[in-house]
Scaffold this motif. Structure first.
Motif, PDB file in Angstrom:
ATOM      1  N   MET A 108       0.832  -1.303   0.048  1.00 41.90           N
ATOM      2  CA  MET A 108      -0.081   0.003  -0.090  1.00 41.90           C
ATOM      3  C   MET A 108       0.963   1.137   0.065  1.00 41.90           C
ATOM      4  N   SER A 109       0.545   2.069  -0.955  1.00 38.68           N
ATOM      5  CA  SER A 109       1.374   3.468  -0.983  1.00 38.68           C
ATOM      6  C   SER A 109       1.090   4.306   0.204  1.00 38.68           C
ATOM      7  N   GLU A 110       2.184   4.885   0.400  1.00 36.78           N
ATOM      8  CA  GLU A 110       2.120   5.854   1.584  1.00 36.78           C
ATOM      9  C   GLU A 110       1.175   7.099   1.176  1.00 36.78           C
ATOM     10  N   THR A 111       0.480   7.388   2.440  1.00 39.16           N
ATOM     11  CA  THR A 111      -0.715   8.652   2.493  1.00 39.16           C
ATOM     12  C   THR A 111      -0.302   9.602   3.197  1.00 39.16           C
ATOM     13  N   TYR A 112      -0.675  11.065   2.936  1.00 37.90           N
ATOM     14  CA  TYR A 112      -0.225  12.170   3.314  1.00 37.90           C
ATOM     15  C   TYR A 112      -1.304  12.990   3.689  1.00 37.90           C
ATOM     16  N   TYR A 113      -1.263  13.923   4.894  1.00 39.85           N
ATOM     17  CA  TYR A 113      -2.412  14.914   5.057  1.00 39.85           C
ATOM     18  C   TYR A 113      -1.800  16.114   4.816  1.00 39.85           C
ATOM     19  N   ILE A 114      -2.937  17.182   4.467  1.00 38.79           N
ATOM     20  CA  ILE A 114      -2.679  18.310   4.209  1.00 38.79           C
ATOM     21  C   ILE A 114      -2.957  19.343   5.111  1.00 38.79           C
ATOM     22  N   ARG A 115      -1.945  20.466   5.622  1.00 37.78           N
ATOM     23  CA  ARG A 115      -2.285  21.465   6.425  1.00 37.78           C
ATOM     24  C   ARG A 115      -2.257  22.843   5.837  1.00 37.78           C
ATOM     25  N   VAL A 116      -3.508  23.558   6.025  1.00 33.64           N
ATOM     26  CA  VAL A 116      -3.244  25.112   5.621  1.00 33.64           C
ATOM     27  C   VAL A 116      -4.001  25.810   6.741  1.00 33.64           C
ATOM     28  N   ARG A 117      -3.269  26.834   7.329  1.00 33.68           N
ATOM     29  CA  ARG A 117      -3.641  27.407   8.606  1.00 33.68           C
ATOM     30  C   ARG A 117      -4.380  26.640   9.703  1.00 33.68           C
ATOM     31  N   GLY A 118      -3.700  25.644   9.903  1.00 37.32           N
ATOM     32  CA  GLY A 118      -4.316  24.756  11.057  1.00 37.32           C
ATOM     33  C   GLY A 118      -5.468  23.969  10.664  1.00 37.32           C
ATOM     34  N   ARG A 119      -5.782  23.873   9.396  1.00 36.49           N
ATOM     35  CA  ARG A 119      -6.800  23.066   8.903  1.00 36.49           C
ATOM     36  C   ARG A 119      -6.537  21.999   8.324  1.00 36.49           C
ATOM     37  N   VAL A 120      -6.736  20.749   8.493  1.00 35.02           N
ATOM     38  CA  VAL A 120      -6.290  19.435   7.853  1.00 35.02           C
ATOM     39  C   VAL A 120      -7.045  18.758   7.002  1.00 35.02           C
ATOM     40  N   GLN A 121      -6.341  18.279   5.827  1.00 36.29           N
ATOM     41  CA  GLN A 121      -7.279  17.359   4.862  1.00 36.29           C
ATOM     42  C   GLN A 121      -6.460  16.211   4.788  1.00 36.29           C
ATOM     43  N   GLY A 122      -7.251  14.992   4.531  1.00 42.20           N
ATOM     44  CA  GLY A 122      -6.429  13.714   4.284  1.00 42.20           C
ATOM     45  C   GLY A 122      -7.218  12.661   4.776  1.00 42.20           C
ATOM     46  N   PRO A 123      -6.610  11.458   4.730  1.00 41.26           N
ATOM     47  CA  PRO A 123      -5.116  11.335   3.939  1.00 41.26           C
ATOM     48  C   PRO A 123      -5.463  10.903   2.619  1.00 41.26           C
ATOM     49  N   MET A 124      -4.348  11.307   1.798  1.00 40.74           N
ATOM     50  CA  MET A 124      -4.250  11.370   0.212  1.00 40.74           C
ATOM     51  C   MET A 124      -3.186  10.733  -0.239  1.00 40.74           C
ATOM     52  N   ASP A 125      -3.196   9.823  -1.257  1.00 39.04           N
ATOM     53  CA  ASP A 125      -1.979   9.449  -1.916  1.00 39.04           C
ATOM     54  C   ASP A 125      -1.244  10.536  -2.538  1.00 39.04           C
ATOM     55  N   VAL A 126       0.049   9.975  -3.323  1.00 39.42           N
ATOM     56  CA  VAL A 126       1.011  10.951  -4.055  1.00 39.42           C
ATOM     57  C   VAL A 126       0.216  11.146  -5.224  1.00 39.42           C
ATOM     58  N   ASP A 127      -0.559  10.275  -6.049  1.00 38.47           N
ATOM     59  CA  ASP A 127      -1.121  10.657  -7.028  1.00 38.47           C
ATOM     60  C   ASP A 127      -2.274  11.751  -6.976  1.00 38.47           C
ATOM     61  N   ARG A 128      -2.988  11.629  -5.696  1.00 43.51           N
ATOM     62  CA  ARG A 128      -4.002  12.582  -5.396  1.00 43.51           C
ATOM     63  C   ARG A 128      -3.344  14.096  -5.369  1.00 43.51           C
ATOM     64  N   LEU A 129      -2.077  14.026  -4.558  1.00 48.77           N
ATOM     65  CA  LEU A 129      -1.381  15.301  -4.284  1.00 48.77           C
ATOM     66  C   LEU A 129      -1.004  15.888  -5.717  1.00 48.77           C
ATOM     67  N   LYS A 130      -0.631  15.091  -6.461  1.00 48.03           N
ATOM     68  CA  LYS A 130      -0.037  15.504  -7.853  1.00 48.03           C
ATOM     69  C   LYS A 130      -1.309  16.240  -8.587  1.00 48.03           C
ATOM     70  N   GLU A 131      -2.605  15.580  -8.391  1.00 52.78           N
ATOM     71  CA  GLU A 131      -3.637  16.000  -9.040  1.00 52.78           C
ATOM     72  C   GLU A 131      -4.135  17.526  -8.522  1.00 52.78           C
ATOM     73  N   LEU A 132      -3.994  17.628  -7.065  1.00 55.76           N
ATOM     74  CA  LEU A 132      -4.296  19.099  -6.491  1.00 55.76           C
ATOM     75  C   LEU A 132      -3.162  19.876  -6.754  1.00 55.76           C
ATOM     76  N   ALA A 133      -1.901  19.396  -7.111  1.00 59.83           N
ATOM     77  CA  ALA A 133      -0.706  20.624  -7.286  1.00 59.83           C
ATOM     78  C   ALA A 133      -1.086  21.067  -8.797  1.00 59.83           C
ATOM     79  N   SER A 134      -1.568  20.090  -9.640  1.00 58.80           N
ATOM     80  CA  SER A 134      -1.643  20.573 -11.299  1.00 58.80           C
ATOM     81  C   SER A 134      -2.968  21.411 -11.286  1.00 58.80           C
ATOM     82  N   LYS A 135      -3.777  21.338 -10.305  1.00 61.45           N
ATOM     83  CA  LYS A 135      -5.015  22.261 -10.425  1.00 61.45           C
ATOM     84  C   LYS A 135      -4.401  23.619  -9.424  1.00 61.45           C
TER      85      LYS A 135
END
Length: 263
Positions: free
Chosen positions: A1-28
Motif C-alpha cells: 500500500m502506497s504512503e498517504t499524506y495529510y495537508i495542513r493550511v492555516r491549522g486546517r487538516v485534510q486527508g489522508p491522500m496518496d501521492v497521485d491525489r497530491l499531484k492532481e491537486l498540485a496540477s490544479k
C-alpha cells in the motif's frame, strides 16, 4: 500500500491522500509549495520538499505591478512582504461558487486567485482568511487587509447583526479625525463608536449616559443640589476614550473599527 499524506493550511487538516491525489491537486493549483504535508498528522514539512509532486508543476513567475496586458487587464501588484503567486484556488471552497472571479488573496504566504467575492466570504467564515490577510482586484491601487473592505466586513460577524456606516470612496476605512470630533460633541451618546461600526460599544456608551443622568436627577431630587463629582464623570469617560483613539496610529485605529456586535 502506497504512503498517504495529510495537508495542513492555516491549522486546517485534510486527508489522508496518496501521492497521485497530491499531484492532481498540485496540477490544479489547489496544493502549493507553501502548504504543509505530514504522514502522521504530527510532524509537518513544506509540501515543496516533495519533488515527485512538484517536478512538473511550476508556479507562475511574479510579474511587475499593474502591467497592462494585451487584453487591457492588469496583473496584481506584488503584496507587501515579498509574497509571490503560488496557486489559484483554495481546497476548502467548493468549485463553481460565485460568478465573476476577480479577487486575489494571500494565505500562508502564497498569493491565490482569481476567485469570486462569494468565495472570499466563504474563506472568512471558515476562518481560512483572517482580518489582516490581503486582497486585491483590478482597479485597486494596492493590496488591502480584507477587514477594511465594505464588501467583506459583514462576513466577520454573524449574518444579520452587522450595521455598517461607510463613506463613499473610503473602501470602508474610517477617519480618526471624524471619530474624535464626534467623541467631543456627542461622546457620551456613543456617536463615535456608531460611526466606527462598533455597535455594541456605542450602545454601552448610550446606556452609561442614561444611567449617569438618572442618578444625577435622583440626587438632585433628594438633596436639592447637583453632585459635582457625578457631573464630571461623563467628561472623564470621554477623556479616556479620546486618549485611546488619539494614541493609535492609523492601522491600529482601523483595526479597532468594524467590530459590529463584538467587543
Amino acid at each position: 500500500m502506497s504512503e498517504t499524506y495529510y495537508i495542513r493550511v492555516r491549522g486546517r487538516v485534510q486527508g489522508p491522500m496518496d501521492v497521485d491525489r497530491l499531484k492532481e491537486l498540485a496540477s490544479k493549483g489547489q496544493l502549493s509549495r507553501s502548504h504543509e504535508l505530514s504522514v502522521d498528522s504530527k510532524n509537518w514539512n513544506p509540501a515543496g520538499n516533495m519533488t515527485e509532486v512538484f517536478e512538473r508543476v511550476r508556479p507562475p513567475k511574479p510579474k511587475e505591478p499593474e502591467v497592462e496586458s494585451k487584453t487591457g487587464g492588469t496583473t496584481p501588484p506584488a503584496p507587501a512582504g515579498g509574497i509571490v503567486p503560488q496557486g489559484t484556488a483554495n481546497p476548502y471552497v467548493p468549485a463553481g461558487v460565485g460568478m465573476m472571479k476577480e479577487w486575489h488573496y494571500t494565505i500562508n504566504g502564497a498569493q491565490m486567485g482569481p476567485v469570486a467575492a462569494s468565495e472570499i466570504i466563504e474563506l472568512i467564515r471558515h476562518k481560512s482568511l483572517i482580518r489582516d490577510d490581503l486582497v486585491w482586484k483590478n482597479g485597486m491601487q494596492q493590496w488591502t487587509p480584507v477587514a477594511y473592505l465594505p464588501e467583506f466586513v459583514s462576513a466577520f460577524s454573524k449574518p444579520g447583526k452587522t450595521f455598517r456606516f461607510t463613506e463613499p470612496g473610503s473602501n470602508g476605512r474610517k477617519s480618526k479625525a471624524t471619530a474624535i470630533i464626534l467623541l467631543l460633541l456627542l461622546g457620551m451618546l456613543g456617536a463615535h463608536e456608531f460611526y466606527m461600526n462598533n455597535i455594541l460599544r456605542g450602545i454601552f456608551f448610550f446606556i452609561a449616559a442614561i444611567v449617569l443622568f438618572a442618578i444625577q436627577l435622583f440626587f438632585i431630587a433628594e438633596t436639592g443640589q447637583v453632585n459635582i463629582p457625578l457631573s464630571f464623570a461623563p467628561w472623564v469617560i470621554v477623556a479616556i476614550a479620546l486618549l485611546l483613539i488619539a494614541v493609535r496610529n492609523d492601522e491600529s485605529f482601523q483595526a479597532s473599527c468594524h467590530k459590529g456586535w463584538s467587543l
